[in-house]
Design an enzyme around this catalytic site. Sequence first.
Site, PDB file in Angstrom:
ATOM      1  N   LYS A  20      56.945   9.899  88.897  1.00 34.59           N
ATOM      2  CA  LYS A  20      57.552   8.616  88.530  1.00 34.59           C
ATOM      3  C   LYS A  20      58.680   8.261  89.503  1.00 34.59           C
ATOM      4  O   LYS A  20      59.108   9.113  90.308  1.00 34.59           O
ATOM      5  CB  LYS A  20      58.060   8.714  87.090  1.00 34.59           C
ATOM      6  CG  LYS A  20      56.934   8.767  86.039  1.00 34.59           C
ATOM      7  CD  LYS A  20      57.527   9.005  84.663  1.00 34.59           C
ATOM      8  CE  LYS A  20      56.541   8.753  83.550  1.00 34.59           C
ATOM      9  NZ  LYS A  20      57.139   9.059  82.226  1.00 34.59           N
ATOM     10  N   ARG A 129      49.963  19.596  81.577  1.00 33.72           N
ATOM     11  CA  ARG A 129      50.982  19.258  80.551  1.00 33.72           C
ATOM     12  C   ARG A 129      51.930  20.434  80.337  1.00 33.72           C
ATOM     13  O   ARG A 129      53.120  20.269  80.123  1.00 33.72           O
ATOM     14  CB  ARG A 129      50.319  18.913  79.210  1.00 33.72           C
ATOM     15  CG  ARG A 129      49.522  17.637  79.181  1.00 33.72           C
ATOM     16  CD  ARG A 129      50.332  16.372  79.146  1.00 33.72           C
ATOM     17  NE  ARG A 129      51.160  16.187  77.975  1.00 33.72           N
ATOM     18  CZ  ARG A 129      51.847  15.070  77.725  1.00 33.72           C
ATOM     19  NH1 ARG A 129      51.805  14.044  78.574  1.00 33.72           N
ATOM     20  NH2 ARG A 129      52.599  14.966  76.654  1.00 33.72           N
ATOM     21  N   THR A 135      57.634  15.814  76.552  1.00 30.12           N
ATOM     22  CA  THR A 135      58.116  14.482  76.972  1.00 30.12           C
ATOM     23  C   THR A 135      59.621  14.385  77.210  1.00 30.12           C
ATOM     24  O   THR A 135      60.067  13.881  78.231  1.00 30.12           O
ATOM     25  CB  THR A 135      57.725  13.441  75.897  1.00 30.12           C
ATOM     26  OG1 THR A 135      56.325  13.538  75.653  1.00 30.12           O
ATOM     27  CG2 THR A 135      58.091  12.040  76.333  1.00 30.12           C
ATOM     28  N   ARG A 146      59.994  19.177  83.671  1.00 22.78           N
ATOM     29  CA  ARG A 146      60.957  18.333  82.949  1.00 22.78           C
ATOM     30  C   ARG A 146      62.163  19.146  82.478  1.00 22.78           C
ATOM     31  O   ARG A 146      63.289  18.647  82.452  1.00 22.78           O
ATOM     32  CB  ARG A 146      60.252  17.641  81.779  1.00 22.78           C
ATOM     33  CG  ARG A 146      59.317  16.523  82.242  1.00 22.78           C
ATOM     34  CD  ARG A 146      58.336  16.129  81.166  1.00 22.78           C
ATOM     35  NE  ARG A 146      57.634  14.879  81.468  1.00 22.78           N
ATOM     36  CZ  ARG A 146      56.630  14.398  80.737  1.00 22.78           C
ATOM     37  NH1 ARG A 146      56.215  15.061  79.667  1.00 22.78           N
ATOM     38  NH2 ARG A 146      56.045  13.271  81.054  1.00 22.78           N
ATOM     39  N   ASN A 166      61.798  11.174  83.150  1.00 25.26           N
ATOM     40  CA  ASN A 166      61.292  12.549  83.007  1.00 25.26           C
ATOM     41  C   ASN A 166      60.364  12.977  84.145  1.00 25.26           C
ATOM     42  O   ASN A 166      59.437  13.750  83.957  1.00 25.26           O
ATOM     43  CB  ASN A 166      60.638  12.742  81.633  1.00 25.26           C
ATOM     44  CG  ASN A 166      59.539  11.735  81.364  1.00 25.26           C
ATOM     45  OD1 ASN A 166      59.224  10.916  82.209  1.00 25.26           O
ATOM     46  ND2 ASN A 166      58.954  11.807  80.188  1.00 25.26           N
ATOM     47  N   HIS A 169      54.379  11.676  85.041  1.00 28.50           N
ATOM     48  CA  HIS A 169      53.430  11.342  83.975  1.00 28.50           C
ATOM     49  C   HIS A 169      52.261  12.302  84.083  1.00 28.50           C
ATOM     50  O   HIS A 169      51.881  12.682  85.194  1.00 28.50           O
ATOM     51  CB  HIS A 169      52.911   9.908  84.135  1.00 28.50           C
ATOM     52  CG  HIS A 169      51.708   9.635  83.289  1.00 28.50           C
ATOM     53  ND1 HIS A 169      51.798   9.255  81.972  1.00 28.50           N
ATOM     54  CD2 HIS A 169      50.380   9.764  83.559  1.00 28.50           C
ATOM     55  CE1 HIS A 169      50.585   9.141  81.464  1.00 28.50           C
ATOM     56  NE2 HIS A 169      49.690   9.448  82.410  1.00 28.50           N
TER      57      HIS A 169
HETATM   58  N1  UDP Z   1      59.683   7.503  76.562  1.00 29.32           N
HETATM   59  C1  UDP Z   1      60.954   6.981  76.430  1.00 29.32           C
HETATM   60  N2  UDP Z   1      61.619   7.154  75.251  1.00 29.32           N
HETATM   61  C2  UDP Z   1      61.093   7.825  74.209  1.00 29.32           C
HETATM   62  C3  UDP Z   1      59.792   8.364  74.346  1.00 29.32           C
HETATM   63  C4  UDP Z   1      59.125   8.196  75.540  1.00 29.32           C
HETATM   64  O1  UDP Z   1      61.461   6.363  77.344  1.00 29.32           O
HETATM   65  O2  UDP Z   1      61.753   7.951  73.179  1.00 29.32           O
HETATM   66  C5  UDP Z   1      58.966   7.313  77.852  1.00 29.32           C
HETATM   67  C6  UDP Z   1      58.937   8.595  78.701  1.00 29.32           C
HETATM   68  O3  UDP Z   1      59.166   8.241  80.050  1.00 29.32           O
HETATM   69  C7  UDP Z   1      57.516   9.090  78.475  1.00 29.32           C
HETATM   70  C8  UDP Z   1      56.745   7.784  78.337  1.00 29.32           C
HETATM   71  O4  UDP Z   1      57.632   6.962  77.585  1.00 29.32           O
HETATM   72  O5  UDP Z   1      57.066   9.889  79.535  1.00 29.32           O
HETATM   73  C9  UDP Z   1      55.414   7.852  77.644  1.00 29.32           C
HETATM   74  O6  UDP Z   1      55.569   8.477  76.398  1.00 29.32           O
HETATM   75  P1  UDP Z   1      54.548   9.579  75.871  1.00 29.32           P
HETATM   76  O7  UDP Z   1      54.848   9.763  74.425  1.00 29.32           O
HETATM   77  O8  UDP Z   1      53.156   9.224  76.240  1.00 29.32           O
HETATM   78  O9  UDP Z   1      55.028  10.893  76.648  1.00 29.32           O
HETATM   79  P2  UDP Z   1      54.345  11.725  77.828  1.00 29.32           P
HETATM   80  O10 UDP Z   1      52.862  11.678  77.637  1.00 29.32           O
HETATM   81  O11 UDP Z   1      54.774  11.093  79.138  1.00 29.32           O
HETATM   82  O12 UDP Z   1      54.886  13.119  77.695  1.00 29.32           O
HETATM   83 MG    MG Z   2      51.661  10.128  77.219  1.00 30.57          MG
END
Ligand code: UDP
Ligand code: MG
Length: 205
Positions: A20, A129, A135, A146, A166, A169
Amino acid sequence: MGKNVKQKGPAYERSFVMVKPDGVQRGLIGEVVSRFEKRGLKVVAMKMVKPSLEHIDEHYPKDEEWIGRLGDKGFNVFKEYGIDPKKLMGTDDRKEAGEMVRGWLVDYLNEAPVVAMIIEGIHAIDMVRKIAGTTLPSKAEIGTIRGDFSVDSPAAANLEKRAIKNILHASENKEEAEHEIAHWFSREEIFDDYARAEHGVMFNE
Ligand code: UDP
Ligand code: MG
């Protein structure tokens, strides 16, 4: 010549990964890629792009369930730390919060170029992952990308009306991976017919 995913059997998968804007701006592209490479996963596509807002919007799901879950990720942290979501972000409705986060997320991914890639290998979706970490960086284990490179939390990000930064992706499941790979790469941009030298030793390839 390396074998392609189909010849290798059901454990072999492809995941879509993207460094990102914060990862690119912090000079962490190599760090991210090397963690996948060292574990035995193979890069089969890679490019730097500055995607349009529309392209980013189509990358993330739009369904209510996904948006509610996005809201919940912050709310769970607020509950744990005794923070009132209404005071912090003006709402205690998970979907409303999720919509706000989704908007910040699209803006975040538009801040600088990103590096998109396809990572292939044994259980690639779950392995990627695992290497990425969960996340929220404040919750991610040390040793994950992360967890090693950030401490960000919704308790800070949602107050500042920005997305959680973070670093990367990574696809969560096969459906996401398929959608994301087709969304970011054409067939001609995928190069899976080369062999990784050490895979002969690691996997009898
Ligand atoms: N995100 C955020 N605030 C939150 C939760 C998620 O800004 O409270 C953002 C974060 O950058 C995350 C993205 O939204 O990577 C997508 O969320 P997802 O739940 O799909 O998490 P990921 O698959 O990236 O772990
Ligand atoms: Mg996601």
